[in-house]
Structure formats: C-alpha cells, structure tokens
Design a protein around this motif. Structure first.
Motif, PDB file in Angstrom:
ATOM      1  N   ASP A   7     -10.193   4.997  -0.042  1.00 11.05           N
ATOM      2  CA  ASP A   7      -9.148   5.785  -0.705  1.00 11.05           C
ATOM      3  C   ASP A   7      -7.822   5.756   0.049  1.00 11.05           C
ATOM      4  O   ASP A   7      -6.837   6.318  -0.420  1.00 11.05           O
ATOM      5  N   GLU A   8      -7.786   5.116   1.210  1.00 14.90           N
ATOM      6  CA  GLU A   8      -6.588   4.978   2.051  1.00 14.90           C
ATOM      7  C   GLU A   8      -6.097   6.313   2.607  1.00 14.90           C
ATOM      8  O   GLU A   8      -4.972   6.424   3.068  1.00 14.90           O
ATOM      9  N   LYS A   9      -6.963   7.343   2.568  1.00 16.91           N
ATOM     10  CA  LYS A   9      -6.562   8.672   3.047  1.00 16.91           C
ATOM     11  C   LYS A   9      -7.581   9.304   3.983  1.00 16.91           C
ATOM     12  O   LYS A   9      -7.207   9.953   4.950  1.00 16.91           O
ATOM     13  N   SER A  10      -8.859   9.155   3.682  1.00 17.32           N
ATOM     14  CA  SER A  10      -9.916   9.832   4.440  1.00 17.32           C
ATOM     15  C   SER A  10     -10.212   9.114   5.751  1.00 17.32           C
ATOM     16  O   SER A  10     -10.410   7.901   5.761  1.00 17.32           O
ATOM     17  N   PRO A  11     -10.261   9.859   6.880  1.00 20.68           N
ATOM     18  CA  PRO A  11     -10.599   9.228   8.160  1.00 20.68           C
ATOM     19  C   PRO A  11     -12.048   8.736   8.147  1.00 20.68           C
ATOM     20  O   PRO A  11     -12.929   9.376   7.590  1.00 20.68           O
ATOM     21  N   VAL A  12     -12.268   7.571   8.762  1.00 21.08           N
ATOM     22  CA  VAL A  12     -13.614   7.006   8.899  1.00 21.08           C
ATOM     23  C   VAL A  12     -13.869   6.772  10.386  1.00 21.08           C
ATOM     24  O   VAL A  12     -13.395   5.782  10.950  1.00 21.08           O
ATOM     25  N   PRO A  13     -14.584   7.689  11.039  1.00 22.21           N
ATOM     26  CA  PRO A  13     -14.908   7.507  12.453  1.00 22.21           C
ATOM     27  C   PRO A  13     -15.862   6.325  12.624  1.00 22.21           C
ATOM     28  O   PRO A  13     -16.828   6.193  11.876  1.00 22.21           O
ATOM     29  N   HIS A  17       0.790  -1.217   0.000  1.00 20.99           N
ATOM     30  CA  HIS A  17       0.000   0.000   0.000  1.00 20.99           C
ATOM     31  C   HIS A  17       0.828   1.276   0.000  1.00 20.99           C
ATOM     32  O   HIS A  17       0.357   2.305  -0.434  1.00 20.99           O
ATOM     33  N   GLY A  18       2.020   1.245   0.530  1.00 25.09           N
ATOM     34  CA  GLY A  18       2.781   2.473   0.657  1.00 25.09           C
ATOM     35  C   GLY A  18       2.394   3.178   1.950  1.00 25.09           C
ATOM     36  O   GLY A  18       1.537   2.729   2.698  1.00 25.09           O
ATOM     37  N   ALA A  19       3.037   4.311   2.198  1.00 27.19           N
ATOM     38  CA  ALA A  19       2.806   5.046   3.435  1.00 27.19           C
ATOM     39  C   ALA A  19       1.428   5.700   3.426  1.00 27.19           C
ATOM     40  O   ALA A  19       0.962   6.187   2.402  1.00 27.19           O
ATOM     41  N   GLY A  20       0.801   5.701   4.600  1.00 25.98           N
ATOM     42  CA  GLY A  20      -0.496   6.331   4.764  1.00 25.98           C
ATOM     43  C   GLY A  20      -0.362   7.816   5.026  1.00 25.98           C
ATOM     44  O   GLY A  20       0.750   8.362   5.055  1.00 25.98           O
ATOM     45  N   PRO A  21      -1.487   8.493   5.244  1.00 32.58           N
ATOM     46  CA  PRO A  21      -1.462   9.946   5.460  1.00 32.58           C
ATOM     47  C   PRO A  21      -0.706  10.377   6.712  1.00 32.58           C
ATOM     48  O   PRO A  21      -0.329  11.537   6.841  1.00 32.58           O
ATOM     49  N   THR A  74       2.011   2.461   8.153  1.00 32.72           N
ATOM     50  CA  THR A  74       1.815   1.294   7.298  1.00 32.72           C
ATOM     51  C   THR A  74       0.329   1.014   7.169  1.00 32.72           C
ATOM     52  O   THR A  74      -0.373   0.909   8.171  1.00 32.72           O
ATOM     53  N   VAL A  75      -0.156   0.874   5.942  1.00 36.58           N
ATOM     54  CA  VAL A  75      -1.579   0.694   5.662  1.00 36.58           C
ATOM     55  C   VAL A  75      -1.895  -0.762   5.357  1.00 36.58           C
ATOM     56  O   VAL A  75      -1.152  -1.434   4.655  1.00 36.58           O
ATOM     57  N   HIS A 123      -9.549   0.745   5.418  1.00 36.95           N
ATOM     58  CA  HIS A 123      -8.125   0.500   5.610  1.00 36.95           C
ATOM     59  C   HIS A 123      -7.774   0.952   7.028  1.00 36.95           C
ATOM     60  O   HIS A 123      -8.491   1.759   7.622  1.00 36.95           O
ATOM     61  N   VAL A 124      -6.701   0.419   7.552  1.00 31.34           N
ATOM     62  CA  VAL A 124      -6.181   0.847   8.843  1.00 31.34           C
ATOM     63  C   VAL A 124      -4.712   1.200   8.655  1.00 31.34           C
ATOM     64  O   VAL A 124      -3.999   0.544   7.891  1.00 31.34           O
ATOM     65  N   GLU A 125      -4.293   2.250   9.337  1.00 35.53           N
ATOM     66  CA  GLU A 125      -2.911   2.701   9.246  1.00 35.53           C
ATOM     67  C   GLU A 125      -2.265   2.598  10.628  1.00 35.53           C
ATOM     68  O   GLU A 125      -2.764   3.181  11.596  1.00 35.53           O
TER      69      GLU A 125
END
Length: 181
Positions: free
Chosen positions: A100-106, A62-66, A70-71, A80-82
């Motif tokens: 999208d591996e970027k937007s927070p999901v509460p 996945h590459g680095a998260g925001p 590690t994602v 996704h979880v980082e």
C-alpha cells in the motif's frame, strides 16, 4: 538428410523465438479490466499491472511517501522503500513499506545498502527500529555520509534482503516544491 537438418533448424529457431516472445509477455502482463485498481487515485495515470495482478503507479511515479520521501518498488510492488534525507545531519533514512506504500513492514535485517549515482556514494544503512517494530526487526534504516549534506535531488538504488530473498529498487527524487530536498 540436408532437408531434414534445415527443417529441424527452422523448427528449433521458431520455438526459440516463440519462447522468447512468451517470456517477454510474462514479464509485462497486459492491463485487464478486472485487475484490482490501486486505492490512490493519484496513481491512476501511468499505472501498470504487476505479475500478481495488482496495479501500481509506473516506477518513479509513486509520489511522496508517508514520511514525505521518494518511494520505489521492491519486489514488483510486494514491498516498497521510501528514501528520505536530512541534509543538516548528512543522514539518509529508508523506510520499508508494504504494497500500500504506507504501512511499515519490519524486516529481519541488520542493514540495507544505499547507492547514490550523483554524487557517487555507497552508504550502509543500519537498522533503527521504530517504536511499533517488534523485537529483532526494523522497518527503518539510517546511515550518514558527508555527501548527503549536499542539497539536491538524489537518484540511486536501495538493496536489501527479506526472508532470504534479495530486493533492489531504483528511486529518483523530484522536487515537491513545498520544502527543500
């Protein structure tokens, strides 16, 4: 009668094998040219298509998260979880992210669980809502453990529940070369 029994057995065996073959294909759908492409060009290599038709990088790629962590996938790419770690504080943080591996999901959870394979440890991460998280939900979970003070690349599993559905994702940190992890 013996011939009928043998034919019946052969028929059942053929159907079982066919069913198993179909199940296996259903779990790993073939890549199709009309599948939506992932928006991150870094993921074009080693990509795979999820059951919902979305394309994501192969697990572990996945590459680095925001937050430069590690994602890992949660739910086949639905979430996704980082994972990040602050060795000085002996603290692990997990962020719940969208597809999208970027937007927070509460999520409506008080805690999630982190298991590290080396050194072996289990850490319960408690909700630590970010400023943008709505009341009663959190997209960030934090926990401490003395073994998180060890400077190394960690691998493990993150487990949590969203809307009554359990999710689990494996991750493995890889050196980014530009910082100590």
């Amino acid at each position: 009668m013996k011939l009928s029994t043998s034919m019946f057995t052969l028929f059942v065996a053929a159907n079982v094998l066919t069913f198993c073959g179909c199940q296996e294909k259903a779990m790993t759908p073939p890549s199709t040219p009309d599948a939506p492409a992932h928006s991150d060009d870094a993921h074009s290599e080693d990509a795979h298509v999820h059951a919902d038709g979305s394309e994501h990088a192969a697990h572990g790629a996945h590459g680095a998260g925001p937050h430069d962590g590690t994602v890992a996938d949660w739910g086949g790419g639905k979430y996704h979880v980082e994972f990040t770690v602050d060795h000085d504080k002996q603290e692990g943080t997990v962020y719940v992210l969208g597809a999208d591996e970027k937007s927070p999901v509460p999520i409506d959870a008080e805690s999630i669980d982190l298991s590290i394979s080396d050194p072996v440890m289990q850490v319960t991460l408690t909700a630590a809502p970010q400023d943008s998280d709505p009341e009663g939900k959190s997209s960030r979970f934090v926990g401490t453990h003395e073994k998180l003070g060890v400077v190394q690349e960690y691998a493990g599993t993150i487990v949590g529940v969203i809307d009554g559905t359990p999710y689990s994702g494996d991750f493995k940190e890889e050196s980014h070369g530009d910082h100590d992890h």
